[in-house]
Design an enzyme around this catalytic site. Structure first.
Site, PDB file in Angstrom:
ATOM      1  N   TYR A  86       0.841  -1.206   0.000  1.00 54.30           N
ATOM      2  CA  TYR A  86       0.000   0.000   0.000  1.00 54.30           C
ATOM      3  C   TYR A  86       0.874   1.254   0.000  1.00 54.30           C
ATOM      4  O   TYR A  86       0.600   2.224  -0.707  1.00 54.30           O
ATOM      5  CB  TYR A  86      -0.905  -0.004   1.241  1.00 54.30           C
ATOM      6  CG  TYR A  86      -1.955   1.087   1.212  1.00 54.30           C
ATOM      7  CD1 TYR A  86      -3.230   0.828   0.711  1.00 54.30           C
ATOM      8  CD2 TYR A  86      -1.662   2.376   1.651  1.00 54.30           C
ATOM      9  CE1 TYR A  86      -4.187   1.824   0.661  1.00 54.30           C
ATOM     10  CE2 TYR A  86      -2.621   3.368   1.605  1.00 54.30           C
ATOM     11  CZ  TYR A  86      -3.880   3.096   1.115  1.00 54.30           C
ATOM     12  OH  TYR A  86      -4.828   4.079   1.061  1.00 54.30           O
ATOM     13  N   PHE A 138      -7.340  19.339 -24.757  1.00 55.41           N
ATOM     14  CA  PHE A 138      -8.078  18.091 -25.002  1.00 55.41           C
ATOM     15  C   PHE A 138      -9.447  18.167 -24.318  1.00 55.41           C
ATOM     16  O   PHE A 138      -9.632  18.929 -23.371  1.00 55.41           O
ATOM     17  CB  PHE A 138      -7.264  16.893 -24.498  1.00 55.41           C
ATOM     18  CG  PHE A 138      -7.944  15.593 -24.800  1.00 55.41           C
ATOM     19  CD1 PHE A 138      -8.129  15.179 -26.113  1.00 55.41           C
ATOM     20  CD2 PHE A 138      -8.444  14.794 -23.791  1.00 55.41           C
ATOM     21  CE1 PHE A 138      -8.801  14.003 -26.400  1.00 55.41           C
ATOM     22  CE2 PHE A 138      -9.110  13.610 -24.066  1.00 55.41           C
ATOM     23  CZ  PHE A 138      -9.290  13.208 -25.371  1.00 55.41           C
ATOM     24  N   ASP A 139     -10.400  17.337 -24.764  1.00 56.79           N
ATOM     25  CA  ASP A 139     -11.776  17.487 -24.258  1.00 56.79           C
ATOM     26  C   ASP A 139     -11.915  17.266 -22.747  1.00 56.79           C
ATOM     27  O   ASP A 139     -12.637  17.992 -22.078  1.00 56.79           O
ATOM     28  CB  ASP A 139     -12.771  16.608 -25.046  1.00 56.79           C
ATOM     29  CG  ASP A 139     -12.458  15.125 -25.016  1.00 56.79           C
ATOM     30  OD1 ASP A 139     -11.323  14.783 -24.684  1.00 56.79           O
ATOM     31  OD2 ASP A 139     -13.343  14.316 -25.331  1.00 56.79           O
ATOM     32  N   ASP A 229       0.690  19.111 -21.145  1.00 54.04           N
ATOM     33  CA  ASP A 229      -0.107  17.886 -21.220  1.00 54.04           C
ATOM     34  C   ASP A 229       0.734  16.944 -22.083  1.00 54.04           C
ATOM     35  O   ASP A 229       0.836  17.116 -23.298  1.00 54.04           O
ATOM     36  CB  ASP A 229      -1.472  18.178 -21.849  1.00 54.04           C
ATOM     37  CG  ASP A 229      -2.294  16.899 -22.032  1.00 54.04           C
ATOM     38  OD1 ASP A 229      -1.711  15.797 -21.998  1.00 54.04           O
ATOM     39  OD2 ASP A 229      -3.518  17.014 -22.221  1.00 54.04           O
ATOM     40  N   ALA A 231       0.738  13.683 -22.896  1.00 55.95           N
ATOM     41  CA  ALA A 231       0.260  12.377 -23.378  1.00 55.95           C
ATOM     42  C   ALA A 231       1.113  11.808 -24.526  1.00 55.95           C
ATOM     43  O   ALA A 231       1.446  10.634 -24.539  1.00 55.95           O
ATOM     44  CB  ALA A 231      -1.202  12.477 -23.803  1.00 55.95           C
ATOM     45  N   LYS A 272      -0.890   6.490 -23.637  1.00 55.84           N
ATOM     46  CA  LYS A 272      -0.448   6.788 -25.000  1.00 55.84           C
ATOM     47  C   LYS A 272       1.040   6.456 -25.127  1.00 55.84           C
ATOM     48  O   LYS A 272       1.386   5.312 -25.336  1.00 55.84           O
ATOM     49  CB  LYS A 272      -0.705   8.269 -25.339  1.00 55.84           C
ATOM     50  CG  LYS A 272      -2.165   8.591 -25.636  1.00 55.84           C
ATOM     51  CD  LYS A 272      -2.965   8.842 -24.404  1.00 55.84           C
ATOM     52  CE  LYS A 272      -4.349   9.370 -24.704  1.00 55.84           C
ATOM     53  NZ  LYS A 272      -5.166   9.457 -23.500  1.00 55.84           N
ATOM     54  N   HIS A 463     -20.542  13.358 -26.095  1.00 56.50           N
ATOM     55  CA  HIS A 463     -20.189  12.462 -27.197  1.00 56.50           C
ATOM     56  C   HIS A 463     -20.111  11.003 -26.768  1.00 56.50           C
ATOM     57  O   HIS A 463     -20.305  10.105 -27.563  1.00 56.50           O
ATOM     58  CB  HIS A 463     -18.872  12.896 -27.844  1.00 56.50           C
ATOM     59  CG  HIS A 463     -17.717  12.945 -26.895  1.00 56.50           C
ATOM     60  ND1 HIS A 463     -17.595  13.929 -25.941  1.00 56.50           N
ATOM     61  CD2 HIS A 463     -16.643  12.140 -26.734  1.00 56.50           C
ATOM     62  CE1 HIS A 463     -16.487  13.737 -25.249  1.00 56.50           C
ATOM     63  NE2 HIS A 463     -15.897  12.649 -25.708  1.00 56.50           N
TER      64      HIS A 463
HETATM   65  N1  F0G Z   1      -4.730  14.761 -22.713  1.00 60.28           N
HETATM   66  C1  F0G Z   1      -4.696  14.366 -23.996  1.00 60.28           C
HETATM   67  C2  F0G Z   1      -3.918  15.163 -25.003  1.00 60.28           C
HETATM   68  C3  F0G Z   1      -5.398  13.222 -24.381  1.00 60.28           C
HETATM   69  O1  F0G Z   1      -5.363  12.853 -25.662  1.00 60.28           O
HETATM   70  C4  F0G Z   1      -6.119  12.500 -23.403  1.00 60.28           C
HETATM   71  C5  F0G Z   1      -6.877  11.310 -23.762  1.00 60.28           C
HETATM   72  C6  F0G Z   1      -6.114  12.957 -22.079  1.00 60.28           C
HETATM   73  C7  F0G Z   1      -5.402  14.092 -21.769  1.00 60.28           C
HETATM   74  C8  F0G Z   1      -6.861  12.236 -20.994  1.00 60.28           C
HETATM   75  O2  F0G Z   1      -6.203  11.073 -20.648  1.00 60.28           O
HETATM   76  O3  F0G Z   1      -7.793   9.237 -21.285  1.00 60.28           O
HETATM   77  O4  F0G Z   1      -5.862   8.823 -19.751  1.00 60.28           O
HETATM   78  O5  F0G Z   1      -7.794  10.137 -18.982  1.00 60.28           O
HETATM   79  N2  F0G Z   1      -7.110  10.998 -24.954  1.00 60.28           N
HETATM   80  C9  F0G Z   1      -7.779   9.806 -25.427  1.00 60.28           C
HETATM   81  C10 F0G Z   1      -7.980   9.917 -26.898  1.00 60.28           C
HETATM   82  C11 F0G Z   1      -8.986   9.401 -24.675  1.00 60.28           C
HETATM   83  O6  F0G Z   1      -8.697   9.056 -27.453  1.00 60.28           O
HETATM   84  O7  F0G Z   1      -7.414  10.802 -27.525  1.00 60.28           O
HETATM   85  P1  F0G Z   1      -6.978   9.746 -20.143  1.00 60.28           P
END
Ligand code: F0G
Length: 472
Positions: A86, A138-139, A229, A231, A272, A463
Site C-alpha cells: 500500500y 483536449f476534451d 499535457d 500524453a 499513449k 459524445h
Molecule cells: N490529454 C490528452 C492530449 C489526451 O489525448 C487525453 C486522452 C487525455 C489528456 C486524458 O487522458 O484518457 O488517460 O484520462 N485521450 C484519449 C484519446 C482518450 O482518445 O485521444 P486519459
C-alpha cells in the site's frame, strides 16, 4: 507565422522510411468481421454512436490510441515484479526514477489515468473565473476546467485550422494570441498556461521546441506557470528531431529533457506514449505544489505511492516510458501512420495535412460538403465507415465540442474531423490498407451519406453517451 522554419521546404518530401517494425509478434488476438446485416443491427442498437458498440462487433478498432497498445515482453515481465504494498512500494520508486531520468521532474504523483491527473492538479490550482490559455485543450482537460467555472482559451496558431496547409508545427501556440489573453486578464486569474504535445484535438500536430521555449520565456516574464499535457511527448520529440532546424543530430531523450526543462510540471496519460493499458501521473518541479496536490491525490486516487494503479501497472509504466522514447520504435510508428495518411491523400480523400503522429484525421467538411455542421457530418462518417467495413473511428467535431456553457448553443469547431487513431504495435500495414480501401469506396459514394440529429443528448461530455438518428 512564428519564427519556425522547416528543415525541408516541402515536408511531404521528408524521407519517411518506416522500414520493418523493430519487433516481432509473440502473441496474437483473433478478430472477426461480422456481416453487413449484423453491423446494421449493431449500429442501430448503439444509437449511431460507436462508443456504444460491443468491441467484438468491431473488426479494426481505431477509436483511440489510448490504452490500446500492445505491451512488450519486457513490460509483461516487469508486471511480475510489481510490488503491491500500500505504501512505499519499490515499483513506485522505479517509476519515480524513470520520470526523473526521462523528464527531469523531481516530484511525481501517480494517478489512474490522464484525466485523474487533471482532476488532482485542477482541484489544487484552478478557481472559479480563472483562465487557462493553451493550444487546443483536449476534451477532458477542457471539461475539467469548465467544471470549475473557469475558461480554456485556445491560442493555437491559425495554420492549424487550415487542413491543407503543409506546415511542420501546426500544434504551436500563437504567441500574439497568448499575449493578448494574458494582457486582458489579471495574472492572478491565470493559474497556468498549458501546452498539449502533440496537439490531439487539432490533428495530432507537433509543437516545436522553439515555440515551447518562447512560451516559457513569456510565462517567466509574466510570472506565470507553464504546464505540459504530455500524453504524446515522445512522438512530439521525434517530430522536433526530424523537422526543426538544428535538432536533427540530437538524441530524442535529450530533446525530451529540454522540452520539460521549460515547464513547471506536466500531466500525463501514460496510456499513449508510455504504451500501457492504464496509468498516468503528475510530475512537478515545486515541492510546495506537490504537497498541495498530495491531499487531493490521496482523496481521489489513493495513497501517494500508488495513486489508483496496481504495483504491476506502475512497473509496466516505468518500462514503457523507456520503450516509448526509443527512436527506432518512434520512427516505425510515426512512419506507419504517415504511410496510411499519404495513401488516403493520394487517393484524393480529404485529410488533415500533414498526417499527425498518432492518427489520421479525415476532413468531414470537405468529404461531406452537403451536410451542415449542425447535422454532425463527422459523426455520420464514422457510422458509414463502420457499416462499410466494421472499422471504428471517432468524431472530433461538433458533437465533441459540446455546447457553449454560457449560450447553450452548439459550437461547431473550425475543423470537423473523423479521427482514425492507430494503437501502438497492434495493427499491420495490411489492416491499414483495408481501412484505406473502405474509405476510398465511401468517398466515391459520398453523396449518398446523410446527416444526423440527436435522439438523446446527455449533459457533460455528451459524445460518449449521445444517441442519434438519421435525418431523412
Ligand atoms: N490529454 C490528452 C492530449 C489526451 O489525448 C487525453 C486522452 C487525455 C489528456 C486524458 O487522458 O484518457 O488517460 O484520462 N485521450 C484519449 C484519446 C482518450 O482518445 O485521444 P486519459
Amino acid at each position: 507565422m512564428t519564427n519556425i522554419e522547416s528543415r525541408h521546404s516541402n515536408i511531404l518530401d521528408h524521407p519517411y522510411s518506416s522500414g520493418p517494425e523493430p519487433f516481432k509478434i509473440k502473441m496474437v488476438e483473433s478478430i472477426q468481421l461480422i456481416n453487413r446485416e449484423e453491423r446494421e443491427a449493431a449500429l442501430k442498437r448503439a444509437g449511431l454512436n460507436l462508443f456504444n458498440l460491443p468491441s467484438d462487433h468491431v473488426f479494426i478498432d481505431l477509436l483511440t490510441d489510448s490504452g490500446t497498445g500492445a505491451m512488450s515482453d519486457e513490460q509483461w515481465s516487469s508486471m511480475m515484479k510489481g510490488d503491491e504494498s500500500y505504501a512505499g512500494s519499490p515499483s513506485f520508486f522505479r517509476l519515480q526514477s524513470a520520470i526523473q531520468d526521462i523528464m527531469g521532474f523531481p516530484f511525481i504523483l501517480p494517478t489512474h489515468q490522464g484525466r485523474a491527473a487533471e482532476n488532482v492538479l485542477h482541484s489544487t490550482m484552478i478557481k472559479e473565473g480563472d483562465v487557462i490559455p493553451g493550444n487546443s485543450h483536449f476534451d477532458t482537460t477542457k471539461a475539467h476546467i469548465e467544471l470549475r467555472h473557469a475558461k480554456a482559451v485556445d491560442c493555437t496558431i491559425d495554420e492549424c485550422f487550415d487542413p491543407v496547409l503543409d506546415y511542420p508545427f501546426k500544434g504551436n501556440v500563437d504567441i500574439d494570441k497568448l499575449k493578448k489573453v494574458v494582457g486582458e486578464t489579471d495574472n492572478s486569474k491565470i493559474p497556468f498556461v498549458l501546452i498539449t504535445v502533440t496537439n490531439n484535438s487539432g490533428g495530432g500536430q507537433p509543437v516545436s521546441l522553439a515555440n515551447i521555449r518562447e512560451v516559457s520565456e513569456f510565462c517567466k516574464s509574466e510570472g506565470l506557470q507553464l504546464f505540459i499535457d504530455a500524453a504524446r511527448f515522445a512522438e512530439n520529440a521525434w517530430f522536433i528531431k526530424h523537422r526543426e532546424v538544428g535538432q536533427e543530430n540530437r538524441d530524442i531523450r535529450e530533446i525530451i529533457r529540454e522540452v520539460f526543462s521549460y515547464a513547471d510540471g506536466a500531466t500525463m496519460s501514460a496510456k499513449k506514449d508510455a504504451i500501457v493499458n492504464m496509468g498516468g501521473f503528475i510530475a512537478l518541479r515545486d515541492e510546495k505544489l506537490y504537497e498541495d496536490c498530495s491531499s487531493y491525490s490521496i482523496l481521489f486516487e489513493g495513497y501517494l505511492t500508488y495513486g489508483g494503479m496496481t504495483g504491476r501497472d506502475v512497473e509496466a509504466l516505468a518500462t514503457g516510458l523507456y520503450e516509448g522514447t526509443e527512436e527506432d520504435y518512434l520512427t516505425s510508428r510515426i512512419g506507419r501512420v504517415r504511410a496510411f495518411g499519404d495513401a488516403l491523400h493520394e487517393a484524393g480523400v480529404p485529410t488533415i495535412r500533414p498526417p499527425g503522429g498518432h492518427a489520421i484525421y479525415v476532413d468531414a467538411k470537405r468529404f461531406l460538403p452537403h451536410i451542415d455542421q449542425e447535422q454532425f457530418p463527422a459523426q455520420a462518417l464514422t457510422c458509414e465507415l463502420y457499416l462499410e467495413a466494421g472499422v471504428r473511428g471517432v468524431e472530433i467535431g461538433t458533437v465533441l465540442n459540446d455546447r457553449d456553457p454560457e449560450t447553450g448553443k452548439n459550437r461547431p469547431p473550425a475543423l470537423e474531423l473523423m479521427r482514425l487513431a492507430i494503437p501502438r504495435r497492434v495493427y499491420t500495414d495490411n489492416h491499414l490498407a483495408y481501412v484505406k480501401d473502405a474509405i476510398v469506396r465511401l468517398y466515391e459514394r459520398r453523396d449518398s451519406i446523410k446527416g444526423l440529429r440527436f435522439s438523446y443528448e446527455p449533459g457533460v461530455l455528451r459524445h460518449f453517451r449521445a444517441r442519434f438518428e438519421w435525418v431523412e
